[in-house]
Design a protein around this motif. Structure first.
Motif: not given
Length: 332
Positions: A13-18, A23-24, A61-64, A98-101
């Protein structure tokens, strides 16, 4: 004999997606850094070195979100209060991140076979270590299991492991396609650069096409906007693949505020390439999708064997492949 460790279904959870201009999904350097951190701990206790890893994504799942319900997406950010020494709470300014799960499986390549006496202890140790350290800046909240695999027959071992990670998609390096596309662009436009070629893989482009059944004398402005396909077939994506040195190597402690003054220091910039997501059943050999660090001159890149051994290509595409080295790939 080939030896692999499977870390199955790691939920982060809350991994760096940038990753630089992209990004993504986290940069591949995050996963090799995670592997290296595990390797240093295993070397001390078991004498085992991890030399690379394959990345299989099962869910992301990108947090956007879209603020107005349409248009551009923006990252979902948090604004957390800071507690000062005086006990007063103040709100810090927002720094965009940018955060993502995501849920991934990692297939780690080991340089040493696993003895029968240490297998159970190795699994128990890895189960703890893999969940204790962060992955791509995110917290590991769940790990389905750890498995050890060894076999003299690489093909049998590849099929066994790749079936284990279905359903999912394996990320592999296809930066040779970037050079091929750049050469095609230069043939038609001598001023084309590697950046132009890379953007063709990164951007979504549309062009106006005149319909065949339209009378231009009566409707001179009638056009249809058609999406321009990527330069090659497949699920191709722009990725960050490593770094390039942009300065000399300074002695240890010569540069102020470096992360670790005990080691020499060098300024670097991110290097970019092209990756491809493949279903595991399309990968004939697991060794082709194992990411490893390769250093040559100023380049410090993450690559796989598929840079030289393309998967599932047509005969005319195979004939066009050329042998590459890291210095021939003109990253920007």
């Amino acid at each position: 004999m080939s030896n692999y460790i499977l870390l199955e279904h790691i939920k982060v959870q809350n991994a760096n997606c940038i990753a630089g201009f992209t990004y993504g999904f986290p940069a591949i350097t995050h996963f090799l850094g995670y592997t290296h951190a595990l390797s240093r701990k295993l070397q001390q206790q078991f004498g085992i070195e991890l030399t690379g890893c394959a990345v299989v994504c099962h869910q992301h799942q990108v947090q956007a979100y879209q603020p107005g319900g349409w248009g551009d997406y923006v990252f979902a950010l948090t604004r957390n209060p800071l507690i000062l020494k005086s006990g007063k709470a103040e709100t810090a300014p927002i720094v965009e991140e940018g955060r993502m799960h995501l849920t991934v499986s990692l297939i780690l390549e080991s340089s040493k076979a696993f003895s029968g006496a240490q297998q159970q202890q190795l699994v128990e140790t890895l189960t703890v270590l893999a969940q204790r350290q962060k992955l791509a800046g995110g917290q590991v909240i769940c790990l389905k299991g750890v498995s050890l695999y060894s076999d003299d027959d690489e093909q049998v071992l590849s099929r066994k492991l790749l079936r284990k990670v279905l359903p999912g998609f394996v990320l592999t390096d296809r930066s040779e396609l970037l050079k091929q596309h750049c050469q095609r662009l230069i043939a038609t436009n001598p001023n084309a650069t590697m950046l132009d070629a890379w953007l063709d893989f990164a951007a979504l482009t549309y062009q106006a096409v005149t319909p065949e059944n339209v009378d231009l004398s009566t409707e001179p402005n009638a056009v249809e906007w058609v999406r321009v396909p990527k330069p090659d077939k497949g699920y191709l994506v722009p990725i960050t693949t490593g770094y390039k040195a942009i300065s000399a190597l300074y002695p240890a402690g010569a540069v102020a505020n470096s992360r670790d003054p005990q080691y020499p220091f060098c300024f670097v910039e991110s290097a970019y390439g092209v990756g491809q997501w493949l279903s595991p059943h399309r990968v004939p050999d697991l060794r082709d999708v194992i990411w490893r660090y390769r250093q040559q001159g100023p380049w410090y890149l993450c690559t796989t064997n598929t840079s030289q051994n393309a998967l599932k290509l047509h005969p005319e595409q195979e004939a066009a492949l050329v042998e590459l080295t890291e210095t021939e790939l003109t990253y920007f």
